[in-house]
Design a protein around this motif. Structure first.
Motif, PDB file in Angstrom:
ATOM      1  N   ALA A 133       3.129   3.169   1.265  1.00  0.00           N
ATOM      2  CA  ALA A 133       1.943   2.319   1.405  1.00  0.00           C
ATOM      3  C   ALA A 133       2.348   0.848   1.413  1.00  0.00           C
ATOM      4  O   ALA A 133       1.778   0.035   2.157  1.00  0.00           O
ATOM      5  N   ASP A 173       3.585  -0.037   4.811  1.00  0.00           N
ATOM      6  CA  ASP A 173       2.446  -0.246   5.717  1.00  0.00           C
ATOM      7  C   ASP A 173       1.841  -1.631   5.513  1.00  0.00           C
ATOM      8  O   ASP A 173       1.565  -2.353   6.484  1.00  0.00           O
ATOM      9  N   ARG A 174       1.636  -2.001   4.246  1.00  0.00           N
ATOM     10  CA  ARG A 174       1.030  -3.314   3.967  1.00  0.00           C
ATOM     11  C   ARG A 174       1.929  -4.443   4.448  1.00  0.00           C
ATOM     12  O   ARG A 174       1.448  -5.441   4.989  1.00  0.00           O
ATOM     13  N   GLY A 188      -0.938  11.155   0.555  1.00  0.00           N
ATOM     14  CA  GLY A 188      -1.591  10.410  -0.507  1.00  0.00           C
ATOM     15  C   GLY A 188      -2.718  11.140  -1.204  1.00  0.00           C
ATOM     16  O   GLY A 188      -3.298  10.620  -2.159  1.00  0.00           O
TER      17      GLY A 188
END
Length: 483
Positions: free
Chosen positions: A12, A15-16, A121
Motif C-alpha cells: 500500500a 501505491d501511495r 488486503g
C-alpha cells in the motif's frame, strides 16, 4: 538485485508513493487490469469468461481486465459481488460497456473465472453469497484466475479467513510477491503465481526477500586463482556413536562438495573403525571428551554438530565446548533437542555467526509455543532468531531463514523429493561448508538452502540423501556461469 517480499502495508505504501510521484491510481489500475488480461490470453485458449468483481480496487482491476479481454474478442460477462465503493473502482466500472449481472451460484466447468472480488488486503472473513460461492467453487473443478490473491486468503499469512476462501489455478499479483505468495498455505491456494510490473518503486525499508541467487550471489565464496585446501576453509563434523554415523558422514560429504577445502569427521573412539571404512577425502580424528573435541576443532572455521549425535548431556556438553573455539557453528537435530529442557542455556552460548537448522518439531522443542502463537512462519523465525541471537533456518516446503537483525528470506524452490531421511544432514553440510569458506551466516544459510532444493529438483523422483552431494556440482557450475 534481490527481490523483496512486501507485506500488505508495504505494498500500500508503494501505491501511495507512486501516486505522490504523479501516477494516478486509475493509471495503476489500468496497468494491473491489462496485465491480468494479457496473462489470461497467454495461458488459455479463448473461452467464455466470467469476471467476479468486488467493491474495491481489486474489483476495479477486474473491470479493466474484462474490458481488455472483450477488446480482443473474448466473450466476457461481469458479475458484481457488490457495487463499486471506491473512486477508482467506479472509474473502472464506468468504462466497462457490457452488462453487469448479480453474482451467480451456477458455475460452468467450461468457463474461465477471474476472481477480482477481494485481494490481499481483506481482513475479515467472506460473507453471504461470496462465502457460498467460495464453498461451491471449491467442490468443482473450475478454472479460476485470481487477481492479487484468491478471495478470502490473507495477504500477510496465506491463510484463509475463517476457513473459507477460493483457490486459483493462476494468480497474477503486481510489483512484488506478498507473504501469501510464498508461504505454503497461500501458495497452494494461489496456484501458479505471476508477478507483473506496473511501474512501482521499491520500498527501501523492506527486510523480507525471496531466497534466490540475487540475494547472495555477490557474496558467494568462489576460490581465488591461487586457492589451496586450507584457504578454502576447514570444516569439522561431529559423529555419533558406532551405530549412528551415517548422518554425520552425509553432512561431511555435503560440506566437501560445496567447496570446503578440508573436512574432518570428529569421531568417538567406538565409531572410528566404522567411519574409517566409509571415508575417502574426508579426514578422521578421534575425541574422548568435550575438552578433547574442542581441542580437535580448534583450527576449524566451522563445525557441524547434531546429525545423529545423540540426545543428552554429552551432546550438550560437546556443543558448549565447541562454542568456545571461535568456529562458526551449525547446530542441527540432536544438538537442538539436547537443550529442550533449558533452551536458554543453548542461546546463552551462541553468537550471530551460528546457524540453527530445526524442522518444525525441533523448533517447537527449543521455542515452545512460538509457531502456534505467531501469525505465520516468518514472524516465528524472526522472533526465534532474536531470542537465540543466531540465524534460524526453519525447514519446510516454505523454508524460512531469519537473522537476528530482522532480515528474513523465504525459499520458493522447495521440492517434495527432499522429503527423505538424511536430506537435512546434507543441508547442514552445505551450510557448514559455506561458513567454513567465509560466507556470512545468513547468506550461507540462504545459499545452502537454495542449492539443496535445486539439487532435489534436478534429481526428482527416487532421490535419496546420498544422491544430494553428487548433484551439487551441476548446480554450482550453473551458478558459476551466471556470475
Amino acid at each position: 538485485m534481490a527481490r523483496e517480499i512486501l507485506t500488505v502495508a508495504e505494498m500500500a505504501a508503494s501505491d501511495r508513493a507512486a501516486v505522490l510521484a504523479g501516477t494516478p491510481i486509475p493509471v495503476l489500475m489500468e496497468r494491473a487490469g491489462e496485465a491480468v488480461a494479457q496473462a489470461v490470453r497467454a495461458r488459455y485458449q479463448r473461452r467464455p469468461v466470467v469476471v467476479w468483481c468486488g467493491p474495491g480496487d481489486n474489483g476495479g482491476d477486474g473491470y479493466v481486465a474484462a474490458r481488455h479481454l472483450r477488446r480482443h474478442g473474448w466473450p466476457v460477462v461481469v458479475e458484481a459481488a457488490y457495487p463499486p465503493a471506491t473512486d477508482a473502482c467506479r472509474w473502472a466500472a464506468s468504462r466497462w460497456r457490457g452488462e453487469v449481472k448479480p453474482l451467480s451460484q451456477r458455475l460452468a466447468a467450461e468457463a474461465l473465472y477471474i476472481d477480482a472480488m477481494f485481494g490481499a488486503g481483506l481482513s475479515r472473513p467472506l460473507e453471504g453469497e461470496v462465502a457460498e460461492l467460495a464453498r461451491t467453487a471449491v467442490r468443482q473443478a473450475l478454472t479460476i484466475v485470481a487477481v492479487d490473491t484468491p478471495s478470502g486468503v490473507h495477504g500477510d499469512t496465506g491463510r484463509s479467513l475463517d476457513g473459507v476462501a477460493l483457490a486459483a489455478e493462476l494468480t497474477i499479483t503486481f510489483h512484488r510477491r506478498k507473504p501469501a505468495h510464498v508461504l505454503i498455505e497461500g501458495r497452494k491456494a494461489c496456484g501458479d503465481i505471476l508477478v507483473s510490473d506496473i511501474g512501482l518503486s521499491t520500498v527501501a525499508s523492506a527486510a523480507l526477500f525471496e531466497n534466490d541467487p540475487s540475494l547472495w550471489r555477490e557474496r558467494y565464496p568462489w576460490p581465488a586463482i591461487d586457492a589451496h585446501k586450507h584457504s578454502r576453509g576447514r570444516l569439522s563434523v561431529v559423529s555419533g556413536d558406532a551405530w549412528n554415523t551415517g548422518a554425520a558422514r552425509l553432512a561431511a560429504r555435503g560440506g566437501l562438495r560445496i567447496g570446503a577445502g578440508a573436512v574432518t569427521l570428529l569421531s568417538p573412539p567406538s565409531a572410528l573403525s566404522v567411519n574409517a571404512s566409509h571415508l575417502e577425502a574426508v579426514m578422521l580424528a578421534s575425541f574422548e571428551s568435550d575438552a578433547d573435541l574442542a581441542a580437535r576443532a580448534e583450527k576449524a572455521d566451522a563445525v557441524i554438530i547434531g546429525p545423529a549425535a545423540g540426545v543428552g548431556d554429552a551432546t550438550a556438553r560437546n556443543l558448549r565446548a565447541l562454542t568456545q573455539t571461535g568456529a562458526a557453528l551449525v547446530a542441527d537435530a540432536d544438538a537442538l533437542t539436547s537443550f529442550r529442557d533449558d533452551p536458554g542455556e543453548l542461546f546463552a552460548c551462541l553468537d550471530r555467526d551460528d546457524v540453527l537448522t530445526p524442522h518444525p518439531g525441533e523448533f517447537e522443542r527449543i521455542f515452545p509455543g512460538l509457531l502456534g502463537r505467531s501469525p505465520e512462519r516468518i514472524t516465528a523465525a524472526r522472533e526465534a532468531a532474536s531470542a537465540a541471537g543466531a540465524v534460524i533456518l526453519l525447514k519446510g516446503a516454505d523454508t524460512v531463514i531469519a537473522a537476528p537483525d530482522g532480515r528474513a528470506a523465504v525459499g520458493l524452490n522447495g521440492t517434495p523429493w527432499l522429503a527423505t531421511a538424511g536430506s537435512g544432514d546434507v543441508l547442514a553440510g552445505f551450510i557448514g561448508g559455506l561458513l567454513a569458506q567465509g560466507m556470512g551466516s545468513f547468506e550461507a544459510a540462504c545459499a545452502g538452502a537454495w542449492i539443496h532444493a535445486e539439487c532435489g529438483a534436478l534429481h526428482g523422483p527416487g532421490l535419496i540423501a546420498e544422491d544430494l552431494p553428487g548433484l551439487a556440482p551441476a548446480i554450482l557450475a550453473r551458478l558459476h556461469q551466471e556470475r
